[in-house]
Motif scaffolding. Structure first.
Motif, short mmCIF file in Angstrom:
data_model
loop_
_atom_site.label_atom_id
_atom_site.label_comp_id
_atom_site.label_asym_id
_atom_site.label_seq_id
_atom_site.Cartn_x
_atom_site.Cartn_y
_atom_site.Cartn_z
N GLU A 1 83.16 -9.20 106.20
CA GLU A 1 83.32 -10.84 106.38
C GLU A 1 83.04 -11.47 104.57
OE1 GLU A 1 84.38 -13.21 108.33
OE2 GLU A 1 85.18 -11.47 109.75
N ALA A 2 81.81 -10.74 104.03
CA ALA A 2 81.44 -11.35 102.80
C ALA A 2 82.37 -11.32 101.57
CB ALA A 2 80.40 -10.30 102.41
N ALA A 3 83.36 -10.47 101.83
CA ALA A 3 84.51 -10.14 100.79
C ALA A 3 85.90 -10.75 101.14
CB ALA A 3 84.67 -8.69 100.51
N LYS A 4 85.91 -11.60 102.37
CA LYS A 4 87.19 -12.18 102.64
C LYS A 4 87.42 -13.43 101.78
CE LYS A 4 87.88 -10.37 107.41
NZ LYS A 4 87.88 -10.51 108.87
N GLY A 5 86.45 -14.27 101.30
CA GLY A 5 86.71 -15.42 100.63
C GLY A 5 86.71 -16.78 101.61
N ALA B 1 71.76 -12.74 101.67
CA ALA B 1 71.47 -11.72 101.87
C ALA B 1 72.58 -10.69 102.04
CB ALA B 1 70.52 -11.74 103.23
N ALA B 2 73.64 -11.40 102.66
CA ALA B 2 74.80 -10.48 102.84
C ALA B 2 75.56 -9.94 101.29
CB ALA B 2 75.89 -11.16 103.68
N THR B 3 75.28 -11.11 100.40
CA THR B 3 75.92 -10.85 99.13
C THR B 3 75.08 -9.51 98.52
OG1 THR B 3 76.65 -13.05 98.72
CG2 THR B 3 76.41 -11.70 96.93
N LEU B 4 73.70 -9.65 98.53
CA LEU B 4 72.76 -8.69 97.82
C LEU B 4 72.88 -7.37 98.53
CD1 LEU B 4 69.79 -10.66 97.12
CD2 LEU B 4 71.72 -10.36 95.53
N ASP B 5 73.53 -7.37 100.01
CA ASP B 5 73.60 -6.11 100.44
C ASP B 5 74.86 -5.38 100.11
OD1 ASP B 5 71.09 -6.12 102.15
OD2 ASP B 5 72.22 -6.88 103.92
N TYR B 6 75.75 -6.46 99.96
CA TYR B 6 77.20 -5.79 99.30
C TYR B 6 77.02 -5.33 98.10
CZ TYR B 6 82.32 -5.87 99.12
OH TYR B 6 83.71 -5.64 99.20
N VAL B 7 76.38 -5.99 97.25
CA VAL B 7 76.63 -5.32 95.88
C VAL B 7 75.64 -4.13 95.73
CG1 VAL B 7 76.96 -7.52 94.68
CG2 VAL B 7 74.69 -6.65 94.87
N ARG B 8 74.66 -3.94 96.42
CA ARG B 8 73.67 -2.76 96.45
C ARG B 8 74.42 -1.81 97.14
NH1 ARG B 8 69.25 -6.57 98.42
NH2 ARG B 8 67.95 -7.09 96.86
N ALA B 9 75.28 -2.02 98.16
CA ALA B 9 76.02 -1.00 98.72
C ALA B 9 76.87 -0.42 97.72
CB ALA B 9 76.69 -1.51 100.02
N ASN C 1 78.53 -31.79 103.20
CA ASN C 1 79.52 -31.92 104.66
C ASN C 1 80.14 -30.82 104.93
OD1 ASN C 1 81.46 -32.08 102.59
ND2 ASN C 1 82.20 -33.99 103.00
N THR C 2 79.99 -29.73 104.19
CA THR C 2 80.67 -28.34 104.54
C THR C 2 79.59 -27.34 104.43
OG1 THR C 2 80.57 -27.77 101.90
CG2 THR C 2 82.58 -28.92 102.87
N GLN C 3 78.30 -27.78 104.66
CA GLN C 3 77.19 -26.89 104.95
C GLN C 3 77.53 -25.87 105.97
OE1 GLN C 3 74.39 -26.65 103.08
NE2 GLN C 3 74.95 -28.02 101.56
N THR C 4 78.19 -26.44 107.22
CA THR C 4 77.92 -25.71 108.35
C THR C 4 79.30 -24.46 108.27
OG1 THR C 4 79.78 -27.19 109.14
CG2 THR C 4 77.47 -27.55 109.80
N THR C 5 79.97 -24.38 107.13
CA THR C 5 80.86 -23.44 106.95
C THR C 5 80.30 -22.29 106.37
OG1 THR C 5 81.68 -24.00 104.65
CG2 THR C 5 82.90 -25.23 106.39
N ARG C 6 79.00 -22.25 105.78
CA ARG C 6 78.50 -21.05 105.28
C ARG C 6 78.06 -20.09 106.18
NH1 ARG C 6 74.29 -24.26 101.20
NH2 ARG C 6 75.66 -25.42 100.17
N GLU C 7 77.98 -18.84 105.93
CA GLU C 7 77.76 -17.89 106.91
C GLU C 7 76.18 -17.84 107.56
OE1 GLU C 7 77.34 -12.93 107.28
OE2 GLU C 7 77.50 -14.00 105.27
N PRO C 8 75.89 -18.05 108.57
CA PRO C 8 74.59 -18.02 109.01
C PRO C 8 73.84 -16.95 108.99
CG PRO C 8 76.12 -18.16 111.05
CD PRO C 8 77.00 -18.07 109.68
N GLU C 9 72.70 -16.64 108.81
CA GLU C 9 71.88 -15.61 108.56
C GLU C 9 71.57 -15.06 110.12
OE1 GLU C 9 70.75 -14.10 106.39
OE2 GLU C 9 70.90 -15.27 104.63
N PRO C 10 72.26 -13.77 110.50
CA PRO C 10 72.22 -13.30 111.85
C PRO C 10 70.61 -12.67 111.87
CG PRO C 10 73.36 -11.66 110.28
CD PRO C 10 73.01 -13.38 109.51
#
Length: 262
Positions: free
Chosen positions: A37-41, A48-56, A79-88
């Motif tokens: 999901e992090a790379a779909k744009g 956290a997802a971004t840093l996990d991706y680049v470390r991987a 007003n677009t804050q809700t579109t960001r990925e929530p931290e699971p």
């Protein structure tokens, strides 16, 4: 800006040898679907997802990616804050992984009953198909990363057509630590088999840590209708008026080609 960020994440994975998201997830202890999901744009992934991706992808120094994330995050309207990925939560991730394992187990049992051939087809669909591969980088056309001879930097020249102009660009990633170098980017005319000197652009690269990414461009070029590729090379400094190998007639590492003829 989110689309470009995701584009750069996907190219980082290509430069790392295109590992599957299952392998990437095992490297950093993260859900494969979260990395996908992090790379779909479609939205800005969590930090956290971004840093996990680049470390991987083998990047150990993540400071540049963290800075880019904060810059993009700060530009997103409130007003677009809700579109960001929530931290699971950890429990949610564990439940999701457990569910995926149960579904995978059921699929394998069905495949065993149907037969060897169908099992092979099913296994290929489950383990090789990559959902992010279905997100093309149109209209940009890039070649696979190539490590230069004189400087330990992987380069990926790209070409596109936008608003009647041919756009050149270059994605770079240091294979080893580099003190400094110069990237040369230009258009190569397929018909005449010659570089277009007027389209030459240069980018002086500072010190790059191993795994650190950089870009050169994009550079819109007004040229006559024809067939072109982006050609590029990275050389030790200082910057020269033209790439040294032009004297020998070499063309540099080239992207795929575009045709602007009517």
């Amino acid at each position: 800006m989110i689309e470009r960020f995701a584009h750069d994440l996907r190219h980082l994975r290509v430069a790392a040898g295109r590992p599957t998201y299952r392998i990437m997830g095992s490297r950093v202890g993260c859900s494969p679907s979260r990395l996908s999901e992090a790379a779909k744009g479609l939205r800005l992934p969590s930090l956290a997802a971004t840093l996990d991706y680049v470390r991987a992808c083998g990047v150990t120094d993540t400071a540049e990616w963290e800075q880019r994330w904060h810059e993009i995050n700060g530009q997103i309207p409130q007003n677009t804050q809700t579109t960001r990925e929530p931290e699971p939560s950890e429990s949610a991730i564990a439940d999701k992984v457990h569910g995926q394992e149960q579904r995978l187990s059921a699929l394998l049992k069905v495949a065993a009953v149907i037969g060897t051939v169908l099992a092979l087809v099913t296994a290929t669909a489950v383990f090789i198909w990559d959902p992010v591969d279905a997100v093309p980088d149109v209209p940009t056309r890039c070649r696979s990363p190539h490590v230069t001879v004189r400087v330990p930097i992987s380069i990926q020249p790209c070409v596109a057509v936008a608003d009647g102009a041919v756009v050149t660009s270059l994605d770079l990633r240091a294979v080893q630590a580099v003190d400094g170098a110069v990237a040369y980017v230009w258009l190569h005319d397929i018909e005449s088999r010659a570089p277009l000197a007027k389209t030459l652009r240069t980018c002086e690269l500072g010190a790059l840590a191993a795994g650190q990414a950089s870009t050169c461009g994009p550079f819109p070029q007004e040229v006559p209708p024809g067939r072109y590729t982006t050609a590029a090379t990275v050389e030790p400094g200082p910057r020269q008026s033209a790439p040294p190998h032009w004297r020998s007639g070499a063309t540099g590492t080239q992207s795929q080609q575009v045709n602007t003829e009517p």
